[in-house]
Scaffold this active site. Sequence first.
Site, short mmCIF file in Angstrom:
data_model
loop_
_atom_site.label_atom_id
_atom_site.label_comp_id
_atom_site.label_asym_id
_atom_site.label_seq_id
_atom_site.Cartn_x
_atom_site.Cartn_y
_atom_site.Cartn_z
N HIS A 72 1.69 4.45 -2.83
CA HIS A 72 1.79 5.90 -2.61
C HIS A 72 3.16 6.42 -3.06
CE1 HIS A 72 -1.92 6.77 -0.50
NE2 HIS A 72 -1.70 5.88 0.44
N GLU A 101 -4.75 7.71 -3.04
CA GLU A 101 -5.24 6.43 -2.54
C GLU A 101 -5.48 5.46 -3.71
OE1 GLU A 101 -5.58 4.63 1.07
OE2 GLU A 101 -5.01 6.70 0.68
N HIS A 145 0.83 -1.20 0.00
CA HIS A 145 0.00 0.00 0.00
C HIS A 145 0.87 1.27 0.00
CE1 HIS A 145 -3.71 2.27 1.10
NE2 HIS A 145 -2.83 3.08 1.69
N GLU A 146 1.78 1.33 0.93
CA GLU A 146 2.63 2.53 1.03
C GLU A 146 3.56 2.63 -0.18
OE1 GLU A 146 1.65 4.57 3.18
OE2 GLU A 146 0.49 3.18 4.44
#
Lengths: 519, 519
Positions: free
Chosen positions: A279, A314, A275-276
């Site tokens: 980003h 996101e 997830h990070e």
Amino acid sequence: MKTRQYGEKGQTGMAYAQLMDVTGRINDFLNAANILNWDSRTMMPRAGAETRGQQVATLSVAARDLLCSDETRRALESAEAEISGLPEGDVRHTMAQHVREAIEYHERIPTSVLRRKEELAGVAHDLWADARAASDFSIFAPALEKMIEINREMAAAIGIGSHPYESLLHKLEPGTRIEDLDVLFGRLRDGMLPLVRAIGEAEQPRSDFLYRHYPAKDQLAFALKMAKRIGFDTDRGRYDTTVHPFEVSFTRNDVRITTRVSENYMPMCLFGALHEAGHAMYEQGVDPAYTRTPLATDLIGLYAVGGVSYGAHESQSRLWENQVGRSREFWANHFGEARDAFGDQLADVSEDEFFRAINRSMPSLIRVEADELTYDFHIMLRTDIERQMTDGSLAVKDLPEAWNAKVKEYLCIDVTDDANGVLQDVHWSGGQVGFCNYTIGNVMAAQLFDTARAENPAIQQGLDKADYKPLQNWLNEKVCQHGRRYSRDELLINATGRALDPEPYLTYLTGKYSEVYGL
Amino acid sequence: MKTRQYGEKGQTGMAYAQLMDVTGRINDFLNAANILNWDSRTMMPRAGAETRGQQVATLSVAARDLLCSDETRRALESAEAEISGLPEGDVRHTMAQHVREAIEYHERIPTSVLRRKEELAGVAHDLWADARAASDFSIFAPALEKMIEINREMAAAIGIGSHPYESLLHKLEPGTRIEDLDVLFGRLRDGMLPLVRAIGEAEQPRSDFLYRHYPAKDQLAFALKMAKRIGFDTDRGRYDTTVHPFEVSFTRNDVRITTRVSENYMPMCLFGALHEAGHAMYEQGVDPAYTRTPLATDLIGLYAVGGVSYGAHESQSRLWENQVGRSREFWANHFGEARDAFGDQLADVSEDEFFRAINRSMPSLIRVEADELTYDFHIMLRTDIERQMTDGSLAVKDLPEAWNAKVKEYLCIDVTDDANGVLQDVHWSGGQVGFCNYTIGNVMAAQLFDTARAENPAIQQGLDKADYKPLQNWLNEKVCQHGRRYSRDELLINATGRALDPEPYLTYLTGKYSEVYGL
């Protein structure tokens, strides 16, 4: 290597260069604040907190003061005159426009309101913490009432859109209209509720092995390996651990991610890292020419960031975490590596069992622990409530009741107490609203992923053989490189031909959960 | 815990509080710059360097601009009026005086000179690097000539003292007079040269075991253990590794040290850690009431630091590294622990052999590799040359010859080439002068250590049994707690009854080297 920057001498006249110089310094202040924040969450001895808050506040105020200073105004006016002959669509017009809009935005908000909000936030945070500890909303209610009052004042001052909530959303998701959200969320609810209910009646897949003991060191090594595999560039970033995971960008060349680790629940670290990394790859993909410019600086939110909105950001994290990271193909390619890393823990687990376990869904009370499918309901209920709080149609005293009813409606479960209900998130104590970006991100992720694969067969072929470069290239071209040049909707329309459309996301969810649960 | 700060409401009037607010923000900028610098040397991915320099420059300029702003001037004038009735010696007078002196200092230096110096420094650094790589001083000479010219302009603008070199030293060692340095250095030379010559004829102690393989991990663990042992507080600091060791303070509650490690030369990491811990303990000992005030901010050097001068700072690092860390008592107490940590490497080594080896002296060409005794000669020769360069009595073209002659005179060795001679240090390429603080620190360390033990027998008793608290308490009381309240000389006179006096240092060196070499 020194990269070309818009506004260097020779490319445009002196006035524009002067504007780029002053906005570069604003970016420097905000970048410095990011570094201080990263440091305080990863490296700082606890005692350092005494002065850190003041340091960050000083930098943030300095950025705002410089933005609204006579120096910037004069530079802006001269630059606008100088570039007025450039063709429409020239990026320099966009740069100047960002500065003008940000000055106008900040000018509208009286300093006295900001100060009152900040003072109240300190008190409200403590009352919220007390209330949560006692699981008693009434302790927090009076402070929340005052915070909503200040938010309404701020909304009136900002005066954007047709509803006060739209003014407040402007900082996070500029251009969001309540009526669009209503349509979008309505369609999501209609499409997703039957899935939640069907899963409630289906048999849960095996997931015991996710809760075995996985040493932190091994988890971190494996998570970093996978994050690099999908494209996170550690030559231009770092990966550390912390209690609260986050991604922070200083420039495209210094993007840092963190995750937390539970030794008794393996998906947290792994999917947190993917997830990070998503980003981070957004930030790492921003055009180097935008470094230190308004296209890599949120001058309204006063944050050094290259992504254009929280929802757009996101979309990238969710795409890599869920659409890619929880897919059949991904684990067809990498389950062997997982077994290499965690031989004992996964000895009796098949690839198919692993795939089902990491895609399991089960309604729960706590947002940050929710799975992919039920997460959006947590968002939608908060959005409903925030909006009603903001326009006054929901009184603060009625909030727990409204919350509990929504949870029952959306997730079919009963809220046990305020601590696990309306008091679970810290955000409102600081006057922050705008949870909707998470769901906007999910919708946007599916839409982009769908278009990408339809446009270029090499992308799915790449995913089938663990080559993530074709997908990354497409995302860089359509999303990341543009930084803050286009709005979220412009970006999406340029990339997919249409604004936010829930259908690809619903199709994706229906397909995946039908498979996992044999619906 | 929130500590009391001078200038909070209630203690003094609003005007003084306003002055403390603005100087607090100056400290915030400078502290942020320190954090960015620390980060760039320990944590930052290499690619991040592209923007880091600009960020630090923006913060430094912001601090200077705020200091010299109308806001600060008005706050200062109002505060001075408000506190004018306070008794002489009240710390608030000192606070205001620091601000006034700093404004006057910065006002004297034209921005154009600063800008020219900065531009030249970039070019000069590259030419210095080229020259060192080619070991050819003539490549660097023209840039150095220009730099000296700019330094002379700066000195004339600053206009402090009777010699231009005194103006340049003001930033590092305020109040230093050339004639005092002449006397001090003359006495040191007279006392130390016979020692160097006698050692040259004596037999060197065994030191082979220092060059054995010591794993980095074990070295770091042992060095940190010893640093904590003498009093470095890791609850209010950090210890990391880096290529160039340094200590940096953000506040007394966040002081970070680094060391480098050579796996084939054990003293580097260990004594580096004790040295940096000494610096750190100075900062950790500053009165908490001075946090964010001018007494914990060098408003002239634009650096967030609590120590009063570079020499005073060096006195603390050298005291702990050399006077304590290389003493008989220290290793009588800790050699067993060293043997526990490095059993194989020290298996055939006695405590006496270890003590002699770490105190060995041998003239060498490179300052940063010099031992305790010969280090000062490296400093004295640089000071001679800097001063002559500054007043024009030594032409740049004659510098290598002058250098080589001084090395021969002081260290009795021949310089092999420019790279190992006049080109070895980076400092002059940036226009930095002022090496003398290292020797001032050595002299001051011996003087303080001498007085401490004479005043309080518990201090030597503590050292004899590895209890460093009595010494630390004495240093805190006499030196550290005062931050920048007193000048280096005031501090020294208050603590020892006299200004810089080389005798204790010469006595210490003579005693130690006579013992090590049986002179």
